[in-house]
Design a protein around this motif. Sequence first.
Motif, PDB file in Angstrom:
ATOM      1  N   ILE A   1       0.842  -1.205   0.000  1.00  9.72           N
ATOM      2  CA  ILE A   1       0.000   0.000   0.000  1.00  9.72           C
ATOM      3  C   ILE A   1       0.872   1.248   0.000  1.00  9.72           C
ATOM      4  O   ILE A   1       1.778   1.380   0.830  1.00  9.72           O
ATOM      5  N   ILE A   2       0.619   2.124  -0.952  1.00  6.76           N
ATOM      6  CA  ILE A   2       1.398   3.376  -0.990  1.00  6.76           C
ATOM      7  C   ILE A   2       0.649   4.395  -0.141  1.00  6.76           C
ATOM      8  O   ILE A   2      -0.469   4.788  -0.474  1.00  6.76           O
ATOM      9  N   PRO A   3       1.246   4.801   0.992  1.00  4.46           N
ATOM     10  CA  PRO A   3       0.538   5.721   1.893  1.00  4.46           C
ATOM     11  C   PRO A   3       0.153   7.012   1.176  1.00  4.46           C
ATOM     12  O   PRO A   3       0.902   7.481   0.315  1.00  4.46           O
ATOM     13  N   LEU A   4      -1.003   7.554   1.515  1.00  2.00           N
ATOM     14  CA  LEU A   4      -1.423   8.827   0.926  1.00  2.00           C
ATOM     15  C   LEU A   4      -0.867   9.950   1.792  1.00  2.00           C
ATOM     16  O   LEU A   4      -1.430  10.264   2.848  1.00  2.00           O
ATOM     17  N   ARG A   5       0.254  10.496   1.366  1.00  2.15           N
ATOM     18  CA  ARG A   5       0.927  11.510   2.195  1.00  2.15           C
ATOM     19  C   ARG A   5       0.311  12.864   1.905  1.00  2.15           C
ATOM     20  O   ARG A   5       0.064  13.195   0.756  1.00  2.15           O
ATOM     21  N   THR A   6       0.102  13.648   2.978  1.00  2.00           N
ATOM     22  CA  THR A   6      -0.632  14.894   2.781  1.00  2.00           C
ATOM     23  C   THR A   6       0.283  16.115   2.687  1.00  2.00           C
ATOM     24  O   THR A   6      -0.170  17.190   2.390  1.00  2.00           O
ATOM     25  N   GLN A   7       1.568  15.956   2.953  1.00  2.00           N
ATOM     26  CA  GLN A   7       2.487  17.067   2.665  1.00  2.00           C
ATOM     27  C   GLN A   7       3.670  16.515   1.881  1.00  2.00           C
ATOM     28  O   GLN A   7       3.789  15.314   1.697  1.00  2.00           O
ATOM     29  N   GLY A   8       4.552  17.399   1.395  1.00  2.00           N
ATOM     30  CA  GLY A   8       5.574  16.916   0.467  1.00  2.00           C
ATOM     31  C   GLY A   8       7.001  17.054   0.946  1.00  2.00           C
ATOM     32  O   GLY A   8       7.940  17.019   0.154  1.00  2.00           O
ATOM     33  N   LEU A   9       7.189  17.224   2.259  1.00  2.00           N
ATOM     34  CA  LEU A   9       8.537  17.518   2.756  1.00  2.00           C
ATOM     35  C   LEU A   9       9.151  16.340   3.501  1.00  2.00           C
ATOM     36  O   LEU A   9      10.290  15.959   3.278  1.00  2.00           O
ATOM     37  N   SER A  10       8.374  15.784   4.391  1.00  2.00           N
ATOM     38  CA  SER A  10       8.916  14.804   5.319  1.00  2.00           C
ATOM     39  C   SER A  10       8.018  13.565   5.317  1.00  2.00           C
ATOM     40  O   SER A  10       6.822  13.674   5.533  1.00  2.00           O
ATOM     41  N   ALA A  11       8.609  12.398   5.033  1.00  2.00           N
ATOM     42  CA  ALA A  11       7.792  11.181   4.904  1.00  2.00           C
ATOM     43  C   ALA A  11       8.095  10.206   6.036  1.00  2.00           C
ATOM     44  O   ALA A  11       9.266   9.941   6.333  1.00  2.00           O
ATOM     45  N   TRP A  12       7.046   9.691   6.656  1.00  2.00           N
ATOM     46  CA  TRP A  12       7.221   8.614   7.638  1.00  2.00           C
ATOM     47  C   TRP A  12       7.162   7.282   6.911  1.00  2.00           C
ATOM     48  O   TRP A  12       6.250   7.048   6.119  1.00  2.00           O
ATOM     49  N   ILE A  13       8.093   6.413   7.207  1.00  2.00           N
ATOM     50  CA  ILE A  13       8.098   5.094   6.574  1.00  2.00           C
ATOM     51  C   ILE A  13       8.208   4.018   7.648  1.00  2.00           C
ATOM     52  O   ILE A  13       9.285   3.814   8.219  1.00  2.00           O
ATOM     53  N   PRO A  14       7.098   3.345   7.962  1.00  2.00           N
ATOM     54  CA  PRO A  14       7.179   2.271   8.957  1.00  2.00           C
ATOM     55  C   PRO A  14       8.063   1.139   8.423  1.00  2.00           C
ATOM     56  O   PRO A  14       7.932   0.746   7.264  1.00  2.00           O
ATOM     57  N   ILE A  15       8.974   0.644   9.256  1.00  2.00           N
ATOM     58  CA  ILE A  15       9.827  -0.481   8.828  1.00  2.00           C
ATOM     59  C   ILE A  15       9.595  -1.719   9.698  1.00  2.00           C
ATOM     60  O   ILE A  15       9.836  -2.829   9.256  1.00  2.00           O
ATOM     61  N   VAL A  16       9.189  -1.512  10.937  1.00  2.00           N
ATOM     62  CA  VAL A  16       8.866  -2.632  11.831  1.00  2.00           C
ATOM     63  C   VAL A  16       7.514  -2.323  12.462  1.00  2.00           C
ATOM     64  O   VAL A  16       7.300  -1.209  12.930  1.00  2.00           O
ATOM     65  N   ARG A  17       6.625  -3.303  12.498  1.00  2.53           N
ATOM     66  CA  ARG A  17       5.369  -3.132  13.224  1.00  2.53           C
ATOM     67  C   ARG A  17       5.392  -4.026  14.450  1.00  2.53           C
ATOM     68  O   ARG A  17       6.034  -5.066  14.452  1.00  2.53           O
ATOM     69  N   GLY A  18       4.662  -3.612  15.508  1.00  2.29           N
ATOM     70  CA  GLY A  18       4.560  -4.410  16.733  1.00  2.29           C
ATOM     71  C   GLY A  18       5.802  -4.291  17.605  1.00  2.29           C
ATOM     72  O   GLY A  18       6.745  -3.554  17.281  1.00  2.29           O
ATOM     73  N   CYS A  19       5.782  -4.997  18.716  1.00  2.00           N
ATOM     74  CA  CYS A  19       6.923  -4.961  19.635  1.00  2.00           C
ATOM     75  C   CYS A  19       6.974  -6.250  20.442  1.00  2.00           C
ATOM     76  O   CYS A  19       5.932  -6.722  20.906  1.00  2.00           O
ATOM     77  N   ASP A  20       8.183  -6.799  20.582  1.00  2.33           N
ATOM     78  CA  ASP A  20       8.356  -8.042  21.356  1.00  2.33           C
ATOM     79  C   ASP A  20       9.077  -7.808  22.681  1.00  2.33           C
ATOM     80  O   ASP A  20       9.497  -8.764  23.328  1.00  2.33           O
ATOM     81  N   LYS A  21       9.241  -6.568  23.080  1.00  2.00           N
ATOM     82  CA  LYS A  21      10.079  -6.311  24.251  1.00  2.00           C
ATOM     83  C   LYS A  21       9.345  -6.567  25.574  1.00  2.00           C
ATOM     84  O   LYS A  21       9.966  -6.912  26.563  1.00  2.00           O
TER      85      LYS A  21
END
Length: 444
Positions: free
Chosen positions: A137-157
């Motif tokens: 899924i290509i996120p629908l980004r609402t501004q054009g300067l700074s992009a968040w890119i999730p690389i890991v989901r969840g947490c095992d800690k």
Amino acid sequence: MGRKMYIETYGCQMNMADTEIVLSIMHDAGFDRTDFLSSADVALINTCAVRENAEQRIIGRLGDFNHYKKSNPNVVIGVLGCMAERVRRDLMESEDFVDLIVGPDEYRKLPTLIEAARDGERGIAVRLSRIENYDDIIPLRTQGLSAWIPIVRGCDKFCTYCVVPFTRGRERSRSQANVLQEVKEVAQRGFKEVTLLGQNVNSYWDDTNDFPDLLAAVADVDQSLRIRFMTSHPQDMSDKLIATIASRSNICSYIHLPVQSGSDRILELMNRTYTADHYLNLVRKIKETISEISLSTDIITGFPTETEDDHKQTLGLLQAAEYDGAYTFKYSPRENTKAWSMIDDVPEEVKNRRLSEIIDIQRNISLYRNRTLVGQTVEVLVEGPSKKSAADFCGRTDSNKMVVFPRNGDAVGDYIGVRIERANSATLFGTQEHAFHQPHAIIP
Ligand code: 5AD
Ligand code: SF4
């Protein structure tokens, strides 16, 4: 005319990034975004469950959604995110105007659930997945300067106070190839900054590459792209990662490295898996290896059994680590977590007093750290008009410090040199000296 969806987002950057995924899914299903609840056919709220007060605010806001629905009975109301996982039954029973409850791994079902809701069927989808990472899924980004890119989901800690492993499920990483593809796309569209996101990015592993491998590859996509990442767990902050951050000038000199407490006894009760000494050695190593590094942290005050002495150790650690900033929280018991069974025995007024002592000390340290930049010229990525005055612009340094300066022909997305003239604990103030790079077109 497409149908209109409205969405409000609470909580961490991961939730902001998830909202962009939701916007993309909804866009493909024929919904346009509206910024006004009053014109929505579908109203969604992407929620945070990390602390009680966050949940209270969201419940309050849901009251407004309910009010809107009373005069617009056809509107579909949905609760997304971590609260959907945590309080699904309560929401279904007590908030009867809520049509949908959808957890972080089930957003693909939104269009189907919305159609069903229009036929009067209330929907719930809260299964947590071991594999869902929305890779296609290509996120629908609402501004054009700074992009968040999730690389890991969840947490095992499983830190004992934290609800995230229960609301976001097991840790899973996207493939390096997919992350690189997304970084290339945002670079080509003219973005200037990407932030790689995960509850603990340091534990990234795609069966071939670890986080330092990924970070280096991302940084090599485009030298003019600033690379940020968060959050880093101290336990997984390897020498290889520190060396990688130091090796590339476009990897920002900023690490968010939550410590939570300065007391070994409390750290153990929190299951943080390091001691204060261990942590401070890590900070020393980072400061020696990465020039001009800026560090921030998270602190929880008033964890069960925290004594005055434990608290003093936290104050001492703040002095020793010399953070540039700290996010500070009062402990909030969360159901299902291990700490839930401990007695929340630090009285509210003691939590408040300790919190303000932490904030006071950190404010002085931040002020001192910011003042060391007075007289220097720093590289700033221009973000837009400053909040306080239309005559001023603001932007951030590589080390993530906010800089305010008089507007001088520069545009959003320019890299400029700003000579710092004064500083408070939160902001640097200066004047523009020169441009660093040619501005690129910003394509939103
Ligand atoms: N109470 C208070 N603060 C918490 N955090 C996580 N869980 C809790 C809780 N139960 C804080 C931690 C974490 C940050 C995102 O939120 O400091 O790093
Ligand atoms: Fe929660 Fe700890 Fe995971 Fe952070 S590392 S999300 S505090 S369990």
